[in-house]
Write an enzyme that holds these catalytic residues in place. Structure first.
Site, PDB file in Angstrom:
ATOM      1  N   SER A   1       0.827  -1.203   0.000  1.00  0.00           N
ATOM      2  CA  SER A   1       0.000   0.000   0.000  1.00  0.00           C
ATOM      3  C   SER A   1       0.864   1.257   0.000  1.00  0.00           C
ATOM      4  CB  SER A   1      -0.965  -0.050   1.194  1.00  0.00           C
ATOM      5  OG  SER A   1      -2.003   0.891   1.060  1.00  0.00           O
TER       6      SER A   1
ATOM      7  N   ASP B   1     -10.022  -4.391  -5.694  1.00  0.00           N
ATOM      8  CA  ASP B   1      -9.408  -3.628  -4.606  1.00  0.00           C
ATOM      9  C   ASP B   1     -10.028  -2.235  -4.607  1.00  0.00           C
ATOM     10  OD1 ASP B   1      -7.791  -2.188  -2.870  1.00  0.00           O
ATOM     11  OD2 ASP B   1      -5.907  -2.969  -3.666  1.00  0.00           O
TER      12      ASP B   1
ATOM     13  N   HIS C   1      -7.544  -5.413  -0.293  1.00  0.00           N
ATOM     14  CA  HIS C   1      -6.329  -4.588  -0.360  1.00  0.00           C
ATOM     15  C   HIS C   1      -5.168  -5.184   0.441  1.00  0.00           C
ATOM     16  CE1 HIS C   1      -4.106  -0.964  -1.201  1.00  0.00           C
ATOM     17  NE2 HIS C   1      -3.976  -0.671   0.080  1.00  0.00           N
TER      18      HIS C   1
END
Length: 263
Positions: free
Chosen positions: A95, A217, A245
């Site tokens: 991320s 996602d 995610h």
């Protein structure tokens, strides 16, 4: 002042000559790698750490000015790397840490020989000619909700970010992780995460890069992953069957398998 090893709660395991550093995303800590990192301990020295404000990091080291941009977090990554004499290491970022790794690789040429970016986004906000997945108004609403009610935001957002509603224990783990994060630091880090624009940094990535994109996602959709993959010169992308995610938690075997083809 303690060094980066203590400040960032660094743990080194494994036996390989090369090193592999794992960097967690917003609201998480190094525990999020517990199903992925051990798979590489036979071939690599694995390095796990917590960003300042997360997990077992030294909260006293939090500096609002330093951490007002992702560059401050990238400086920590470089400092850890220098204390461990890293050269030609593999950086694995989840991320927001994907962009932290992009910045760190540019700050310290030679430290990282490969990047693995899991669910990366160079910018979350839509602009003319660019689709980040959120309007500026949506981002601001998200941040204001977090600033007004950290626990409520965590309970509502974590299961959505995790996906996999048929496995509610995953969403609960992420909720708990968000709730453990220092609220004031979480609010500041969220604003940095969701308002950053690292699109121009991508073209300067000089090392081979693997983008791992989840098939569904809500935080970093397919178009976002495609943009990252297209803009980094030596990049290739694998679209995982995993959804949500956080495939490092929801589909670790698939993540490990995809990484093995690259490292």
């Amino acid at each position: 002042m303690p060094g980066a090893i203590e400040r960032n709660n660094v743990h080194v395991r494994g036996a390989g000559e090369r090193a592999m550093m794992f960097a967690h995303g917003f609201g998480c800590d190094q525990n999020m790698w517990r199903f992925v990192a051990p798979a590489f301990e036979h071939d690599f020295r694995t390095i796990l750490f917590d960003h300042v404000g997360a997990g077992g990091s030294d909260l006293r080291a939090y500096d609002q000015a330093k951490y007002s941009s992702l560059a401050g977090y990238a400086d920590d990554v470089v400092e850890i790397g220098r204390e461990l004499n890293l050269q030609d290491a593999v950086f694995v970022g989840h991320s927001v840490s994907s962009m932290i790794g992009v910045l760190a690789a540019e700050k310290a040429p030679g430290m990282f020989g490969k990047l693995v970016l899991i669910g990366p986004s160079a910018r979350y906000t839509d602009e003319k000619g660019y689709k980040g997945g959120f309007s500026a108004e949506q981002i601001e609403e998200l941040l204001q909700f977090l600033e007004a009610n950290h626990m409520g935001w965590s309970a509502q957002m974590a299961p959505m970010i995790m996906g996999n509603p048929d496995r509610p224990e995953l969403g609960q783990e992420l909720t708990n992780s968000f709730c453990r994060t220092d609220p004031e630091i979480a609010k500041a880090f969220a604003r940095v995460t969701f308002t950053s624009d690292n699109r121009e940094d991508l073209a300067r990535v000089a090392v081979p890069t693997l983008v791992l994109q989840c098939s569904e996602d809500i935080i970093a959709g397919q178009e976002v992953g495609d943009f990252v993959n297209r803009t980094i010169p030596k990049s290739r992308m694998i679209v995982l069957q995993a959804t949500g995610h956080c495939p490092n938690l929801s589909a670790p075997d698939e993540v490990v398998s995809a990484m093995r083809t690259f490292v």
